[in-house]
Design a protein around this motif. Structure first.
Motif, PDB file in Angstrom:
ATOM      1  N   UNK A  94       0.471  -1.142   0.237  1.00 39.18           N
ATOM      2  CA  UNK A  94      -0.179  -0.255  -0.087  1.00 39.18           C
ATOM      3  C   UNK A  94       0.944   1.113  -0.100  1.00 39.18           C
ATOM      4  N   UNK A  95       0.731   1.715  -0.829  1.00 41.89           N
ATOM      5  CA  UNK A  95       1.254   3.457  -0.942  1.00 41.89           C
ATOM      6  C   UNK A  95      -0.357   4.487  -0.075  1.00 41.89           C
ATOM      7  N   UNK A  96       0.415   5.430   0.635  1.00 44.81           N
ATOM      8  CA  UNK A  96      -0.882   5.989   1.194  1.00 44.81           C
ATOM      9  C   UNK A  96      -0.142   7.491   0.739  1.00 44.81           C
ATOM     10  N   UNK A  97      -0.776   7.779  -0.459  1.00 44.11           N
ATOM     11  CA  UNK A  97       0.030   9.300  -0.939  1.00 44.11           C
ATOM     12  C   UNK A  97      -0.232  10.576  -0.670  1.00 44.11           C
ATOM     13  N   UNK A  98      -1.835  11.071   0.260  1.00 39.70           N
ATOM     14  CA  UNK A  98      -2.331  12.048   0.630  1.00 39.70           C
ATOM     15  C   UNK A  98      -2.652  12.924  -0.527  1.00 39.70           C
ATOM     16  N   UNK A 107       6.050   5.664  -6.158  1.00 37.87           N
ATOM     17  CA  UNK A 107       4.879   3.629  -6.533  1.00 37.87           C
ATOM     18  C   UNK A 107       5.668   3.665  -8.038  1.00 37.87           C
ATOM     19  N   UNK A 108       5.325   4.699  -8.524  1.00 36.76           N
ATOM     20  CA  UNK A 108       5.821   4.231  -9.875  1.00 36.76           C
ATOM     21  C   UNK A 108       7.530   4.264 -10.008  1.00 36.76           C
ATOM     22  N   UNK A 109       7.891   4.499  -9.490  1.00 31.99           N
ATOM     23  CA  UNK A 109       9.517   4.834  -9.683  1.00 31.99           C
ATOM     24  C   UNK A 109       9.358   3.026  -9.084  1.00 31.99           C
ATOM     25  N   UNK A 110       9.167   2.490  -7.272  1.00 33.05           N
ATOM     26  CA  UNK A 110       9.383   1.081  -7.435  1.00 33.05           C
ATOM     27  C   UNK A 110       8.452  -0.218  -8.524  1.00 33.05           C
ATOM     28  N   UNK A 111       7.690   0.825  -9.658  1.00 31.43           N
ATOM     29  CA  UNK A 111       7.409  -0.227 -10.553  1.00 31.43           C
ATOM     30  C   UNK A 111       8.390  -0.413 -11.307  1.00 31.43           C
ATOM     31  N   UNK A 112       9.211   0.732 -11.945  1.00 29.27           N
ATOM     32  CA  UNK A 112      10.291   0.604 -12.698  1.00 29.27           C
ATOM     33  C   UNK A 112      11.844  -0.124 -12.293  1.00 29.27           C
ATOM     34  N   UNK A 117       5.544  -6.248  -9.403  1.00 31.12           N
ATOM     35  CA  UNK A 117       5.358  -6.199 -10.492  1.00 31.12           C
ATOM     36  C   UNK A 117       3.863  -5.022 -11.339  1.00 31.12           C
ATOM     37  N   UNK A 118       3.452  -5.235 -10.252  1.00 28.40           N
ATOM     38  CA  UNK A 118       2.385  -3.956 -11.751  1.00 28.40           C
ATOM     39  C   UNK A 118       1.558  -3.105 -10.268  1.00 28.40           C
ATOM     40  N   UNK A 119       0.944  -1.773 -11.053  1.00 28.69           N
ATOM     41  CA  UNK A 119       0.380  -1.274  -9.868  1.00 28.69           C
ATOM     42  C   UNK A 119      -1.094  -0.300  -9.687  1.00 28.69           C
ATOM     43  N   UNK A 120      -1.901  -0.213  -9.226  1.00 26.10           N
ATOM     44  CA  UNK A 120      -2.947  -0.300  -9.302  1.00 26.10           C
ATOM     45  C   UNK A 120      -3.248   1.209  -8.857  1.00 26.10           C
ATOM     46  N   UNK A 121      -3.919   2.021  -9.409  1.00 23.13           N
ATOM     47  CA  UNK A 121      -4.033   3.397  -8.519  1.00 23.13           C
ATOM     48  C   UNK A 121      -5.519   4.098  -8.554  1.00 23.13           C
TER      49      UNK A 121
END
Length: 319
Positions: A94-98, A107-112, A117-121
């Motif tokens: 989980x990425x709580x971004x406020x 979070x996008x950099x973690x994917x890069x 493996x994937x990201x739900x926004x």
């Protein structure tokens, strides 16, 4: 700390055999499996899962971007995502971004960096153009109407359901209708505001800036709206709340301000959260748990898909 070579030496087998045992290879003699397992226990060997994931090229982790963890709306989404993830033997991060862009970028950099493996926004502040630049690093799925995007998404037509709720109030005699909103720059919020503007124009009703209440997300925001209403000379006879939480806050505070629900003020909530059922709040039901499952399933698919989820107006006692 013991490594795989120490395990092999203690067991009297090759490193390859240890690797096969660790990966549950079917063609290893039982006595060698037992020797390796005993050696692991004796040496205290702990497998480096990061190295394993690097070799496999996958982490079995799905990242989920959401602004808040303490709101039932997102909690129900997470429940659906988590349930579907467990079926596929995935875990969620989980990425709580406020709604902070630098947090969403993380979070996008973690994917890069292949840490997920994937990201739900689920909701975002960052531009869609920036999000799309990261699609080459892994599957990205949105919970919004992405229109012409090349990404997968699941969405609710907030324009249509907001217009339906407005017409429902109009058909019951309301002409002074306002609404609560969290932030005007959100995709879904923009659709609701556009529906409101179009509705007023179609019905020939006047626009009143005072009837729009911003920054409404939690229970206490509903109480604030009632406080503002109580000071108005001409107040709306009906309100569409951002969510059932905000609607519940208004209903709870209504005796304090001597406002009768629905006689003085009709209220429609959104989401059909448990609090709406408990307090008999008329609401627009959005199946968030099922949507969460859909979003996770889309991350598992190799194809790009766009799914619309239908909603319903649930009539109860606040209109």
């Amino acid at each position: 700390m013991a490594n795989i070579h120490d395990v092999a030496r203690l067991a009297g087998v090759s490193v390859t055999t240890v690797s096969r045992v660790l990966n549950n290879h079917p063609y290893v003699k039982r006595e060698k499996v037992e020797a390796v397992n005993q050696s692991i226990k004796q040496s205290g060997y702990i497998r480096n899962i990061n190295a394993v994931n690097l070799k496999k090229g996958k982490t079995n982790l799905v990242g989920v971007v959401l602004p808040f963890l303490d709101h039932p709306y997102f909690a129900q989404l997470i429940q659906g995502i988590s349930l579907a993830a467990s079926v596929h033997h995935y875990k969620i991060v989980l990425y709580q971004t406020g709604y902070l862009e630098d947090q969403e970028m993380e979070a996008l950099e973690m994917l890069k960096l292949k840490q997920i493996d994937s990201l739900i926004i689920c909701s975002r502040k960052i531009s869609l153009d920036i999000v799309e630049r990261y699609r080459e690093y892994g599957k990205i799925v949105l919970f919004e109407n992405g229109t012409d995007t090349s990404l997968s998404y699941t969405f609710v037509d907030h324009y249509t359901c907001f217009m339906k709720a407005l017409n429902y109030l109009y058909d019951r005699g309301h002409r002074e209708i306002g609404f609560c909103i969290n932030r005007l720059d959100g995709t879904n919020s923009g659709q609701r505001e556009r529906a409101y503007q179009d509705f007023l124009e179609i019905k020939g009703l006047r626009y009143n800036e005072e009837y729009i209440f911003k920054g409404c997300h939690y229970l206490e925001d509903g109480e604030r709206v009632l406080h503002e209403l109580s000071g108005m000379k001409h107040r709306p006879t009906a309100l569409l709340a951002t969510s059932d939480q905000v609607a519940a806050g208004m209903i709870t505070a209504s005796p304090t301000y001597n406002i009768a629900i629905p006689d003085d003020l009709a209220i429609i909530g959104f989401d059909d959260q448990p609090i709406a059922r408990a307090m008999n709040i008329t609401t627009v039901g959005i199946p968030l748990h099922s949507i969460g499952e859909l979003l996770l399933e889309q991350t598992m698919s190799e194809t790009v898909s766009h799914k619309e989820v239908s909603v319903e107006l649930i009539e109860r006692l606040t209109v």
